[in-house]
Enzyme design. Structure first.
Site, PDB file in Angstrom:
ATOM      1  N   ASP A  46      53.090 108.750  37.218  1.00  0.00           N
ATOM      2  CA  ASP A  46      53.929 108.481  38.393  1.00  0.00           C
ATOM      3  C   ASP A  46      55.156 109.388  38.462  1.00  0.00           C
ATOM      4  OD1 ASP A  46      52.158 106.433  39.070  1.00  0.00           O
ATOM      5  OD2 ASP A  46      53.270 104.985  37.863  1.00  0.00           O
ATOM      6  N   LYS A  76      53.476 113.820  40.879  1.00  0.00           N
ATOM      7  CA  LYS A  76      52.581 114.982  40.835  1.00  0.00           C
ATOM      8  C   LYS A  76      51.983 115.248  42.209  1.00  0.00           C
ATOM      9  CE  LYS A  76      50.244 112.628  37.795  1.00  0.00           C
ATOM     10  NZ  LYS A  76      51.172 111.526  37.523  1.00  0.00           N
ATOM     11  N   GLY A  88      47.491 106.742  41.287  1.00  0.00           N
ATOM     12  CA  GLY A  88      47.964 106.459  42.642  1.00  0.00           C
ATOM     13  C   GLY A  88      48.979 107.526  42.973  1.00  0.00           C
ATOM     14  N   HIS A  89      48.593 108.467  43.824  1.00  0.00           N
ATOM     15  CA  HIS A  89      49.483 109.573  44.187  1.00  0.00           C
ATOM     16  C   HIS A  89      49.948 109.362  45.626  1.00  0.00           C
ATOM     17  CE1 HIS A  89      47.340 112.267  40.982  1.00  0.00           C
ATOM     18  NE2 HIS A  89      47.855 111.157  40.500  1.00  0.00           N
ATOM     19  N   GLN A 148      47.700 110.617  35.789  1.00  0.00           N
ATOM     20  CA  GLN A 148      48.428 109.992  34.677  1.00  0.00           C
ATOM     21  C   GLN A 148      49.476 110.985  34.136  1.00  0.00           C
ATOM     22  OE1 GLN A 148      44.608 109.543  34.365  1.00  0.00           O
ATOM     23  NE2 GLN A 148      45.210 108.059  35.880  1.00  0.00           N
TER      24      GLN A 148
HETATM   25  P1  GDP Z   1      52.165 110.497  40.984  1.00  0.00           P
HETATM   26  O1  GDP Z   1      51.210 109.458  40.578  1.00  0.00           O
HETATM   27  O2  GDP Z   1      52.638 111.339  39.838  1.00  0.00           O
HETATM   28  O3  GDP Z   1      51.698 111.361  42.131  1.00  0.00           O
HETATM   29  O4  GDP Z   1      53.487 109.718  41.485  1.00  0.00           O
HETATM   30  P2  GDP Z   1      53.503 108.406  42.426  1.00  0.00           P
HETATM   31  O5  GDP Z   1      53.109 108.816  43.791  1.00  0.00           O
HETATM   32  O6  GDP Z   1      52.762 107.301  41.786  1.00  0.00           O
HETATM   33  O7  GDP Z   1      55.025 108.013  42.326  1.00  0.00           O
HETATM   34  C1  GDP Z   1      56.052 108.825  42.811  1.00  0.00           C
HETATM   35  C2  GDP Z   1      56.765 108.084  43.934  1.00  0.00           C
HETATM   36  O8  GDP Z   1      58.020 108.682  44.185  1.00  0.00           O
HETATM   37  C3  GDP Z   1      56.042 108.120  45.277  1.00  0.00           C
HETATM   38  O9  GDP Z   1      56.246 106.918  45.952  1.00  0.00           O
HETATM   39  C4  GDP Z   1      56.720 109.272  46.022  1.00  0.00           C
HETATM   40  O10 GDP Z   1      56.681 109.132  47.434  1.00  0.00           O
HETATM   41  C5  GDP Z   1      58.123 109.115  45.532  1.00  0.00           C
HETATM   42  N1  GDP Z   1      58.908 110.354  45.439  1.00  0.00           N
HETATM   43  C6  GDP Z   1      58.486 111.610  45.170  1.00  0.00           C
HETATM   44  N2  GDP Z   1      59.512 112.449  45.028  1.00  0.00           N
HETATM   45  C7  GDP Z   1      60.628 111.704  45.225  1.00  0.00           C
HETATM   46  C8  GDP Z   1      62.021 111.983  45.172  1.00  0.00           C
HETATM   47  O11 GDP Z   1      62.456 113.095  44.907  1.00  0.00           O
HETATM   48  N3  GDP Z   1      62.860 110.945  45.431  1.00  0.00           N
HETATM   49  C9  GDP Z   1      62.437 109.689  45.719  1.00  0.00           C
HETATM   50  N4  GDP Z   1      63.344 108.769  45.953  1.00  0.00           N
HETATM   51  N5  GDP Z   1      61.132 109.379  45.753  1.00  0.00           N
HETATM   52  C10 GDP Z   1      60.243 110.372  45.492  1.00  0.00           C
HETATM   53  P1  IMO Z   2      49.163 108.374  38.112  1.00  0.00           P
HETATM   54  O1  IMO Z   2      48.112 109.441  38.283  1.00  0.00           O
HETATM   55  C1  IMO Z   2      51.032 105.332  35.584  1.00  0.00           C
HETATM   56  C2  IMO Z   2      48.467 103.335  32.639  1.00  0.00           C
HETATM   57  C3  IMO Z   2      48.196 101.856  32.840  1.00  0.00           C
HETATM   58  C4  IMO Z   2      48.054 101.425  31.389  1.00  0.00           C
HETATM   59  C5  IMO Z   2      47.328 102.601  30.750  1.00  0.00           C
HETATM   60  C6  IMO Z   2      45.826 102.417  30.631  1.00  0.00           C
HETATM   61  O2  IMO Z   2      49.476 107.639  39.347  1.00  0.00           O
HETATM   62  O3  IMO Z   2      50.344 108.939  37.396  1.00  0.00           O
HETATM   63  P2  IMO Z   2      43.851 102.512  32.420  1.00  0.00           P
HETATM   64  O4  IMO Z   2      43.575 101.685  33.632  1.00  0.00           O
HETATM   65  O5  IMO Z   2      43.952 103.978  32.687  1.00  0.00           O
HETATM   66  O6  IMO Z   2      42.895 102.226  31.291  1.00  0.00           O
HETATM   67  O7  IMO Z   2      45.287 102.004  31.897  1.00  0.00           O
HETATM   68  O8  IMO Z   2      47.619 103.717  31.576  1.00  0.00           O
HETATM   69  N1  IMO Z   2      48.136 104.203  33.802  1.00  0.00           N
HETATM   70  C7  IMO Z   2      49.047 104.758  34.596  1.00  0.00           C
HETATM   71  N2  IMO Z   2      50.393 104.624  34.635  1.00  0.00           N
HETATM   72  N3  IMO Z   2      50.416 106.180  36.441  1.00  0.00           N
HETATM   73  C8  IMO Z   2      49.077 106.353  36.398  1.00  0.00           C
HETATM   74  O9  IMO Z   2      48.448 107.278  37.148  1.00  0.00           O
HETATM   75  C9  IMO Z   2      48.335 105.593  35.482  1.00  0.00           C
HETATM   76  N4  IMO Z   2      47.014 105.481  35.208  1.00  0.00           N
HETATM   77  C10 IMO Z   2      46.919 104.647  34.172  1.00  0.00           C
HETATM   78  O10 IMO Z   2      49.279 101.225  33.476  1.00  0.00           O
HETATM   79  O11 IMO Z   2      49.316 101.324  30.774  1.00  0.00           O
HETATM   80 MG    MG Z   3      51.095 107.343  40.509  1.00  0.00          MG
END
Ligand code: GDP
Ligand code: IMO
Ligand code: MG
Length: 435
Positions: free
Chosen positions: A13, A16, A40-41, A228
């Site tokens: 999270d 990316k 979840g991106h 991840q």
């Molecule tokens: P990923 O899994 O690595 O793609 O990251 P996620 O999408 O799960 O989590 C990142 C969250 O931060 C998302 O809800 C983005 O919309 C949000 N986000 C990304 N860049 C920024 C930032 O610079 N500031 C804030 N406040 N939110 C951001």
């Molecule tokens: P993105 O791509 C954050 C965590 C789960 C748990 C561990 C194992 O959005 O960054 P799993 O279901 O993979 O066997 O769970 O990994 N986990 C993540 N945490 N972002 C993710 O993906 C994750 N995918 C798995 O919460 O601790």
């Molecule tokens: Mg994510």
């Protein structure tokens, strides 16, 4: 720069998806190479917010082809749901814009049932998985006898394989499930459901290894989108509190089939602080008001499971480790805007364990649990920075924080993000957006 890789350096999270979306224009392919619908991106384009679990974030850029390669574990229902949802929002994906490897392993109903049981069977703290069947599917892949790859679903013995595996799984699950609510799985129903999925997925199925190698041999530009984060890597992360794939930089070649010689730039994505979802040690965790401040301002609730994310200070010991492990060339420091308003910001620069100070990341989770973080404090800044457009406009305290991160990690900061939108991004290294 034919092969640009975007990997998370913390526990996932790190945003990316936003970086991949930003860099996609002008590339030939965007590749998801490991993980599954546990990811979840979230990507914001104008006022539209897209949440992608399996499809690469490149799908939001017209003209690029997205690939899901053999290292991914595919939940077919989820893949089709995302394709349908995007179609409903005007983004049509056909066999030219999305290709899925026939080598991907398929998540089947027994994997969900097994995930539920195994998650709480560590003998200690739960792993806290996303319950998406990820670990059991990878386990069957490595064990081989009970695995199904996408390509197998188009073979004449598919019905027979489903029957054989369902019978075996029913025996195993009957023994594993002890809370009395085990319903045996129905092979005929599974075969029918998965044959329907196979039919609908057919236009997308291809040999992505061949496609990628041919493309890179011609010098075309490709982005590799990690899922991840590196600390969740099954071999190099905080085992067993990890996911079941190689989610650090070491997983790019095995998941995609592309040799290292084409992977010529690795971008390490970090939040300006730390978060973790699920179980496992987290030395810089803030189980206090400051942690809640970060959670509220960063909207730190999981995209997939909506669980509150655990929040804490930036851990430079951990990131230096994962940046070196992944061969990172430059950092993208995300969610900088979340830190506004704090009087001071802390960075963990070393650990203390058994009275000794170290900057080496412990290889055993029990030792990581025992470390005490050594903090350095830097001044915070009061002003909101979400409208800042250039590096020079950032407050002096933000410059000092970024400089210190670069120094501690040993990599330059290439990108700073101050909000979820595409326009809320400060690209310091402009060569990144040229290809
Ligand atoms: P990923 O899994 O690595 O793609 O990251 P996620 O999408 O799960 O989590 C990142 C969250 O931060 C998302 O809800 C983005 O919309 C949000 N986000 C990304 N860049 C920024 C930032 O610079 N500031 C804030 N406040 N939110 C951001
Ligand atoms: P993105 O791509 C954050 C965590 C789960 C748990 C561990 C194992 O959005 O960054 P799993 O279901 O993979 O066997 O769970 O990994 N986990 C993540 N945490 N972002 C993710 O993906 C994750 N995918 C798995 O919460 O601790
Ligand atoms: Mg994510």
């Amino acid at each position: 720069m034919p092969g640009t890789c975007v990997i998370g350096l913390q526990w996932g999270d790190e945003a990316k998806g936003k970086i991949v979306d930003l860099l996609t224009a002008g590339r030939r392919y965007v590749v998801r190479y490991q993980g599954g619908a546990n990811a979840g991106h979230t990507v914001k384009v104008g006022n539209e917010v897209y949440k992608l679990s399996l499809l690469p974030s490149g799908v939001l850029t017209p003209g690029v082809t997205c690939l899901i390669t053999g290292g991914v574990v595919l939940n077919p229902a989820k893949a089709l749901e995302e394709v349908d949802e995007l179609a409903g929002r005007g983004i049509q994906l056909d066999g030219d814009s999305l290709k899925i490897s026939d080598r991907v392993h398929v998540i089947l109903p027994w994997h969900f049932a097994e995930d539920k049981v195994l998650d709480s069977s560590t003998g200690g703290e739960n792993i806290g998985t996303t319950q998406r069947g990820i670990g059991p599917c990878y386990r069957d892949k490595v064990a081989r006898s009970h695995a199904i790859r996408l390509g197998d679903m188009y073979r004449p013995d598919f019905a027979e394989r489903i029957k054989h595996i369902t019978e075996a799984k029913n025996r195993v699950l009957a023994a594993m499930v002890t809370d009395g609510d085990f319903e045996p799985l129905d092979a005929d129903a599974i075969y029918k459901q998965y044959s329907d999925y196979a039919e609908r997925l057919k236009p997308y199925v291809d040999d992505t290894t061949e496609i990628l190698l041919s493309s890179l041999e011609k010098g075309e530009h490709v982005i590799f989108e990690g899922a991840q984060g590196s600390l969740l890597d099954v071999d190099h992360g905080t085992y067993p509190y990890v996911t079941s794939s190689n989610s650090s930089g070491v997983g790019i070649s095995n998941g995609s089939g592309v040799p290292g010689k084409y992977l010529d730039r690795v971008l390490g994505v970090v939040k300006a602080y730390s978060t973790r979802v699920g179980g496992g040690p987290f030395p810089t965790e803030l189980d206090n008001e400051t942690g809640q401040y970060l959670r509220d301002r960063g909207n730190e609730y999981g995209t997939v499971t909506r669980r509150p994310r655990r929040c804490g200070w930036l851990d430079a010991v951990a990131i230096r480790y994962t940046a070196r492990l992944g061969g990172v060339d430059g950092l993208c420091v995300m969610l900088m805007d979340v830190l506004s308003g704090l009087d001071e910001i802390k960075i963990c620069t070393a650990y203390e364990i058994d009275g000794k100070r170290t900057t080496v990341y412990p290889s055993h989770v029990d030792d990581l649990r025992r470390v005490t973080p050594v903090y350095e404090s830097v001044p915070g800044w009061k002003e909101e920075i979400d409208q800042v457009k250039s590096y020079d406009e950032l407050p002096a305290a933000a410059h000092a924080y970024l400089d210190r991160i670069a120094e501690l990690i040993g990599c330059p900061v290439d990108v700073v993000s101050v909000g979820p939108g595409r326009e809320q991004t400060i690209v310091i290294n402009e060569s990144l957006t040229r290809c």
